[in-house]
Design a protein around this motif. Sequence first.
Motif, PDB file in Angstrom:
ATOM      1  N   TRP A 182       0.838  -1.200   0.000  1.00 38.55           N
ATOM      2  CA  TRP A 182       0.000   0.000   0.000  1.00 38.55           C
ATOM      3  C   TRP A 182       0.875   1.253   0.000  1.00 38.55           C
ATOM      4  CZ3 TRP A 182      -0.715   4.018   3.527  1.00 38.55           C
ATOM      5  CH2 TRP A 182      -1.829   4.847   3.284  1.00 38.55           C
ATOM      6  N   THR A 210       2.452   1.852  -3.473  1.00 36.07           N
ATOM      7  CA  THR A 210       1.573   2.103  -4.618  1.00 36.07           C
ATOM      8  C   THR A 210       0.614   3.261  -4.415  1.00 36.07           C
ATOM      9  OG1 THR A 210       0.010   0.433  -3.781  1.00 36.07           O
ATOM     10  CG2 THR A 210       1.668  -0.303  -5.366  1.00 36.07           C
ATOM     11  N   THR A 211       0.616   3.875  -3.237  1.00 36.51           N
ATOM     12  CA  THR A 211      -0.273   4.995  -2.968  1.00 36.51           C
ATOM     13  C   THR A 211       0.415   6.301  -3.340  1.00 36.51           C
ATOM     14  OG1 THR A 211      -1.347   3.811  -1.167  1.00 36.51           O
ATOM     15  CG2 THR A 211      -1.604   6.207  -1.199  1.00 36.51           C
ATOM     16  N   PRO A 212      -0.161   7.082  -4.256  1.00 40.60           N
ATOM     17  CA  PRO A 212       0.475   8.350  -4.632  1.00 40.60           C
ATOM     18  C   PRO A 212       0.587   9.281  -3.421  1.00 40.60           C
ATOM     19  CG  PRO A 212      -1.281   7.764  -6.168  1.00 40.60           C
ATOM     20  CD  PRO A 212      -1.403   6.831  -5.004  1.00 40.60           C
ATOM     21  N   ALA A 213       1.710   9.961  -3.325  1.00 39.64           N
ATOM     22  CA  ALA A 213       1.921  10.897  -2.212  1.00 39.64           C
ATOM     23  C   ALA A 213       2.825  12.025  -2.691  1.00 39.64           C
ATOM     24  CB  ALA A 213       2.550  10.189  -1.020  1.00 39.64           C
ATOM     25  N   GLU A 214       2.564  13.217  -2.197  1.00 42.95           N
ATOM     26  CA  GLU A 214       3.406  14.361  -2.517  1.00 42.95           C
ATOM     27  C   GLU A 214       4.694  14.296  -1.691  1.00 42.95           C
ATOM     28  OE1 GLU A 214       2.949  16.773  -4.728  1.00 42.95           O
ATOM     29  OE2 GLU A 214       1.096  15.824  -5.412  1.00 42.95           O
TER      30      GLU A 214
END
Length: 373
Positions: free
Chosen positions: A311, A314-318
Amino acid sequence: MGRIDEGAVATAFTSERQLRIDGRALTTFAPHSGFWRTLDGWVRTHANYPHHRARLLAALGLPKDASAEQLGKVLSERNSAEVQETAYAAGALAVAVTGPAPTDHQLIEYLEPGASTRRLAPAELPAAGVRVLDLTRVIAGPVATRTLGLLGADVLRIDSPRLPESEDAHADTGFGKRSTRLDLAEPADLDVLRELAATADVVVAGYRPGALDRFGLAPEALPGTIVVQLNAWGWHGPWAGRRGFDSLVQAGCGIAELTGDGTQPGVLPAQALDHGTGYLIAAGVLRGLTERQRTGQAARLRYCLAGTAQWLLTTPAEPTAQAPFDPTPYLVETPSPYGLLRHARSPLGYQGVPGGWQHGPSRWGSDEPIWRA
């Protein structure tokens, strides 16, 4: 209304590093645990427990008193995959550092729920009156049950007298719970555990797939109980039965490579797979209690550290800057049988949340195996 204090979260996610016992800091990793260069890359070992260190050294043909330097020399002469599989066959812990790759690990796996007639009386705290049987070790599971203890649950942790445990680690995660030991090879102790499980609202188990089934503790044997299962590498596939810890999952899932500096692997700034999974479990239990109250269904939930890692990967984050961080405002002191504990306070923030646990940790294994009421 809930609120998130990033400082409180950062401090709680490093609680084992923040803890002081009468001013003494904990040793979080033993000398034989860490990254080691091999012929074709790197491996990560975990040898914090004496029996894991003994198995690792024996698997590599080293004497039981071999130094970390001797271990490093032997590892430098072998391939990473060879070390990994040799250690696994011996019940030791070593994982080759690899790059990230897609997996089918889920953050939460939902199984068919059981039917329950149990209901809770109204209370101010969300877990008040809830009996939680804690069959977990190390960090992730104990963080989950420590959180439920803060929220009013009667948490009873069960350990085997045959397995060593770090009392320093228990001093960190034992807040708000009691701790006892039962030897499941003894029929009388097994009967006690089965009775505790049958009368629990929640069972949280942190063992490999099937490990507790032979003792009559499979989820289907506890139809009215919310059952949470936790392991390192997931519930399906060739790695499902392997032992693992946060640091090893970071190495095997690609995090260590991604956080490296180009010359050697790196790590997350906290054992975030452990702590993150722990808080996810606590949240899942609270949701499960709500659903049981509403529908009469007892949830069956599965978590794994590899699922949390997937998770995160694969979770987009700034991207954010790594600002200097001072944990001091988020540390408090609590007396305990171990001494005065200076420790991270809970990161939970909502109107009415307790300011701290009702009590600090008791000594590991020192309580009676009974519910409070």
